[in-house]
Design an enzyme around this catalytic site. Structure first.
Site, PDB file in Angstrom:
ATOM      1  N   ASP A 234       0.813  -1.217   0.000  1.00 13.00           N
ATOM      2  CA  ASP A 234       0.000   0.000   0.000  1.00 13.00           C
ATOM      3  C   ASP A 234       0.849   1.271   0.000  1.00 13.00           C
ATOM      4  O   ASP A 234       0.371   2.333  -0.382  1.00 13.00           O
ATOM      5  CB  ASP A 234      -0.943   0.011   1.204  1.00 13.00           C
ATOM      6  CG  ASP A 234      -2.100  -0.966   1.022  1.00 13.00           C
ATOM      7  OD1 ASP A 234      -2.400  -1.306  -0.136  1.00 13.00           O
ATOM      8  OD2 ASP A 234      -2.683  -1.383   2.025  1.00 13.00           O
TER       9      ASP A 234
ATOM     10  N   TYR B 265      -9.800  -1.055   2.908  1.00 12.51           N
ATOM     11  CA  TYR B 265      -9.285  -0.948   4.271  1.00 12.51           C
ATOM     12  C   TYR B 265      -8.982   0.501   4.645  1.00 12.51           C
ATOM     13  O   TYR B 265      -8.626   1.325   3.787  1.00 12.51           O
ATOM     14  CB  TYR B 265      -7.976  -1.737   4.420  1.00 12.51           C
ATOM     15  CG  TYR B 265      -8.146  -3.109   5.035  1.00 12.51           C
ATOM     16  CD1 TYR B 265      -8.476  -3.247   6.379  1.00 12.51           C
ATOM     17  CD2 TYR B 265      -7.960  -4.263   4.288  1.00 12.51           C
ATOM     18  CE1 TYR B 265      -8.621  -4.492   6.951  1.00 12.51           C
ATOM     19  CE2 TYR B 265      -8.107  -5.525   4.854  1.00 12.51           C
ATOM     20  CZ  TYR B 265      -8.440  -5.641   6.180  1.00 12.51           C
ATOM     21  OH  TYR B 265      -8.581  -6.877   6.748  1.00 12.51           O
TER      22      TYR B 265
HETATM   23 NI    NI Z   1      -7.132  -7.801   7.660  1.00 14.25          NI
END
Ligand code: NI
Length: 697
Positions: free
Chosen positions: A321, A405
Site C-alpha cells: 500500500d 481498508y
Molecule cells: Ni485484515
C-alpha cells in the site's frame, strides 16, 4: 509565475507545513505548496515533458544526514532544497526518476526506468480508466452476462499485479481486476464479490491481456450496508457523553513543524508515499539545556497485505500500500469531535497531484494529549509516603483509506521516555464467495465464512517501520537480548537461576532477526561512546510484538519481493538512497530489491550510523464480527529508554490536581494506614513506620 517570483525562504502563514517563523526552511521541512508549484514549472519546461506526462510522485529529496547535522552544528552549508520527481508518460509508458534543485531551478539528474526493476507507482488516472477498459472487452462482458450481470451493475476494483513472469506482461504496466456487484448507489459492493472472474489489464495500451474465468460461484446476497439503520438495529441509547477538556489549553507548543511537549522535541513531516514522518525526535535535558537525539527519522516506509488464498483469481493478491499505491496521498481529512477528541492541533498535509499541482489535505495529521492512567505510584508502609502520578501521552496520528481498508498510524510519546507506534486497522474486508464445505465436510482452508456465503480470505498486514536511530548520536549498535534459563549446576544448586544472553549484531547480512516471545526477545540500541551514571552505554530497547512473519513460501514471488517481511528486524548502515524496505519501484518489481539489496554488501553495523527496519502486524483470519465493517484491530511496537536515563525520568511530573509542581495532597488517601489497620488492627500514623515484622514482601 517564474521561479524567481517565488519567495521560497519565507514562511507561509497559510501553510503550516512550512518551517515555522524562522524565515529559512529547515532542510528537512516538508515541501510547501510554493515549492510544489516551482517543481512543476521546472519539470514541465523540460523538452521531453509532454501533455501526457504525469507526476507519479513528488517528494522531498532529503539531504544526507551528515550535511544536515553539520549545518545544524554551524559548520556546514545550508543543504540545497531538492525534490524527487517520478514522471510517467501515459502515452508512451516512458518512466523517469528525477532529482530537481528547487533553488537552482533545474533538473539535476534523470534516470530512465526500463521496467525490469519495477514500475512507477500506480496512478489514480490508471485506476479510473479500468472500468472502461474492461467494459470495452467483449470477453469480460460475456463472462458477466453468463453470470446474469452487466457492466452497469458491477464495479471493477483495480489491484496491483505483483510479478509472475507472464511473458506478455514484461515491461508493461499491468493491473488486475476483480468485480463486485452493486445493487444500488448506496449498496456496499464488498458484500457481493463476483468470484471466479478476473481481468489482467495493460493500462498503457488500454487492453485486457488475459481473462481468467475459472468458476461460476454464486454472488453472495448478504448485506454489507453497515450504514443502514435497518442493519444497525435499535440504537444503543444508554451511553452518556464523555467530554475531554483542557481549560488551560494543551501542554504542547507548535512552531511550523517543530513540536515541543514536556521534554520531547521533534518535527512533524508529511510525505505523499509514507504519510506522517517524525523527524529529529529527542529529549530535552533540563540540566544541560541540550536535546539528546533518539530517532533521526521514523515512518511507515512500506506495508504489505499478502493473501493466502491460492484460488486462480486471487493467488496474486499482494498489496504494497505504500510503494505501489502511495498511501500518504489517501490521507483522510480529520474531523474534530469525530476522529479526534480533546484539545487538538491539526497539521495540514500538502502534496502534488498527478499534474504536479499542489493540493492540501486539511487536518491530515492530528496531535493531542491523552490521559493514560497511572504513570507511577507507591504507598510506603514504612515512611507513610503516598505518591501517585498520572501518565499522559502525546498522540500524533493520521488515517489513510486504501480501497476497502482504512489504516490509522498512531505515534505515542510518554512522559517516561517511552515511544510507541500503533497501527489501527479498520474498514471492510476484501471478500470472496465462500465455496462451502468440501465432500468430506471440511471447511475451505484459505478463507473464513464471515457472513452466509461470504468469504474472508486469510491474509496478513505487515507494516515496515523505518527507524533511523540516533541514540545520543549517530554511532549506535544493536544487541539482541534473550532471557535464558540456567541449568542446575555449580553456582545454581537450586535451579532458580536465569539470566540474559546478549548477542551483538555486527553486520547487515546477519541482522535479519525474528521475534521470540518465549525468551522475551528484545533489541537494544545503544550508543557506542555515551554512558550513563553507571558507566554503561545509553540506550533504547525495541520491544516487538510477536506475530508471524511472511507466511508465503520462501520460493514464492512475494517472498522475493518482500524479504523485509520475512523477519521482524533488519539493521542496515545509513544510506540516504535506502528509503523503502521493498525498494523504490515496488509495482511489478520482480524481487531482490529493498532490504535484499541493502544488506548484500554486508556492511558493518556495530557502532555505525544505523537504520532499523522493523516488521510488525497481524495475521488475519477474519471473524464474523469483522463483518460488515471491522472493529479496529491493533498492532504495535514499543521503544523504551534502557539506561538512557540515570533514573525514572518522570519523577518531576506534578501530582494530580497541581498544575505547576506544587504538591497536591488530595490524592493521599492514607492508603498505607488502611493497609496497616487491616493487618494489625491499629492505625500507624503517617511517618511512623512499622518495624514489627509483617512488612516484608
Ligand atoms: Ni485484515
Amino acid at each position: 509565475m517564474t521561479i524567481a517570483d517565488l519567495d521560497l525562504t519565507t514562511s507561509d502563514a497559510s501553510n503550516p507545513a512550512t518551517g515555522g517563523g524562522s524565515g529559512t526552511l529547515h532542510p528537512l521541512a516538508s515541501l510547501t505548496a510554493a515549492e510544489f508549484t516551482a517543481i512543476r514549472d521546472i519539470v514541465s519546461a523540460a523538452p521531453d515533458f509532454t501533455a501526457t506526462t504525469r507526476f507519479a510522485y513528488v517528494g522531498l529529496d532529503e539531504p544526507h544526514k551528515r550535511d544536515v547535522l553539520a549545518w545544524e552544528a554551524g559548520d556546514g552549508e545550508l543543504p540545497d532544497r531538492r525534490a524527487r520527481v517520478m514522471l510517467l508518460d501515459m502515452a508512451t509508458g516512458r518512466s523517469t526518476d528525477n532529482v530537481v534543485s528547487i533553488g537552482g531551478g533545474e533538473i539535476i539528474s534523470t534516470a530512465v526506468l526500463d521496467g525490469s526493476t519495477g514500475q512507477l507507482p500506480v496512478l489514480i488516472e490508471e485506476f479510473d480508466a479500468i472500468a472502461q477498459i474492461v467494459a470495452d472487452d467483449e470477453r469480460w462482458v460475456a463472462a458477466l452476462h453468463r453470470r446474469g450481470l452487466t457492466v452497469d451493475n458491477v464495479i471493477c476494483v483495480p489491484l496491483s499485479a505483483g510479478y509472475y513472469e507472464f511473458p506478455e506482461e514484461e515491461g508493461r504496466r499491468i493491473l488486475r481486476v476483480l468485480a463486485f456487484r452493486m445493487d444500488s448507489p448506496s449498496d456496499h459492493p464488498w458484500a457481493h464479490p463476483v468470484d471466479g472472474l478476473s481481468a489482467y489489464v495493460d493500462t498503457a495500451t488500454r487492453s485486457v491481456t488475459r481473462l481468467i474465468d475459472a468458476a461460476d460461484l454464486p454472488v453472495p446476497a448478504t448485506s454489507g450496508n453497515f450504514d443502514d439503520p435497518e442493519l444497525q438495529g435499535p440504537p444503543l441509547d444508554t451511553l452518556t457523553p464523555i467530554v475531554i477538556t483542557q481549560p488551560e489549553g494543551p501542554s504542547f507548543t507548535v512552531d511550523g513543524e517543530d513540536v515541543s511537549w514536556g521534554n520531547w522535541r521533534f518535527k512533524v513531516g508529511f510525505d505523499t508515499r509514507e504519510g506522517l514522518v517524525l523527524r529529529q525526535l529527542g529529549w530535552a535535558d533540563a540540566a544541560s539545556g541540550q536535546t539528546r537525539p533518539i530517532i533521526y527519522r521514523a515512518s511507515i516506509d512500506e506495508m504489505l497485505v499478502p493473501y493466502g488464498d491460492p484460488s486462480p483469481v486471487r493467488f496474486w493478491q499482494n498489496y504494497f500500500d505504500t510503494g505501489e499505491y502511495l498511501f500518504g496521498r489517501f490521507t483522510n481529512s480529520l474531523a474534530l469531535g469525530c476522529d479526534c477528541v480533546g484539545e487538538i492541533h491539526y497539521f495540514d498535509a500538502v502534496l502534488a497531484d498527478e499534474l504536479g499541482n499542489p493540493f492540501t489535505i486539511a487536518n491530515g495529521i492530528c496531535m493531542h494529549e491523552e490521559d493514560f492512567g497511572t504513570l507511577w505510584k507507591h504507598s510506603d508502609m514504612f515512611t507513610g509516603s503516598n505518591e501517585v502520578r498520572r501518565s499522559r501521552r502525546l498522540v500524533i496520528s493520521f488515517f489513510t483509506t486504501v480501497g476497502n481498508y482504512d489504516y490509522g498510524f498512531y505515534w505515542y510519546l510518554y512522559l517516561d521516555g517511552t515511544i510507541e507506534c500503533e497501527a489501527k486497522l479498520t474498514g471492510v474486508l476484501f471478500t470472496s464467495a465462500y465455496p462451502g464445505l468440501d465432500e468430506a465436510g471440511a471447511d475451505y482452508p484459505y478463507a473464513s465464512e464471515v457472513a452466509p456465503g461470504l468469504g474472508g480470505p486469510y491474509h496478513q498486514h505487515l507494516f515496515s517501520a523505518r527507524l533511523d536511530m540516533m541514540v545520543d548520536g549517530v554511532a549506535n549498535a544493536v544487541d539482541e537480548v534473550d532471557a535464558v534459563r540456567v541449568p542446575v549446576g555449580p553456582g545454581n544448586e537450586h535451579g532458580n537461576a536465569f539470566t540474559k544472553a546478549v548477542t551483538r549484531l555486527t553486520t547487515e547480512g546477519s541482522s535479519g532477526r525474528v521475534a521470540d516471545a518465549s525468551v522475551g526477545r528484545a533489541w537494544h540500541v545503544t550508543n557506542a561512546s555515551e554512558t550513563n551514571a553507571m558507566g554503561r552505554p545509553t540506550g533504547y530497547v525495541l520491544l516487538p510484538t510477536e506475530s508471524p512473519t511472511l507466511l508465503a513460501d520462501p520460493s514464492s514471488s512475494i517472498a522475493r519481493r518482500a524479504e523485509f517481511a520475512t523477519k521482524h528486524l533488519f539493521v542496515t548502515a545509513y544510506d540516504p538512497a535506502e528509503r523503502y524496505a521493498a525498494g523504490d519501484f515496488v509495482h511489478q518489481n520482480p524481487g531482490g530489491d529493498g532490504i535484499t539489496r541493502f544488506i548484500a554488501d554486508d556492511a558493518p553495523i556495530d557502532g555505525e550510523d544505523i537504520v532499523l527496519w522493523h516488521t510488525f502486524g497481524p495475521t488475519h483470519f477474519p471473524r464474523p464480527e469483522d463483518w460488515p465493517v471491522m472493529p479496529v484491530d491493533y498492532a504495535k511496537f514499543t521503544l523504551k529508554p534502557y539506561g538512557f536515563f540515570d533514573r525514572n525520568p518522570a519523577l518531576n511530573v506534578p501530582a494530580p490536581g497541581s498544575s505547576a509542581g506544587s504538591s497536591a495532597d488530595h490524592c493521599a488517601h492514607h492508603a498505607i494506614d488502611a493497609v496497616s489497620e487491616h493487618a494489625t488492627g491499629e492505625a500507624h500514623p503517617a511517618g511512623h513506620a512499622s518495624h514489627d515484622g509483617h512488612a516484608a514482601h
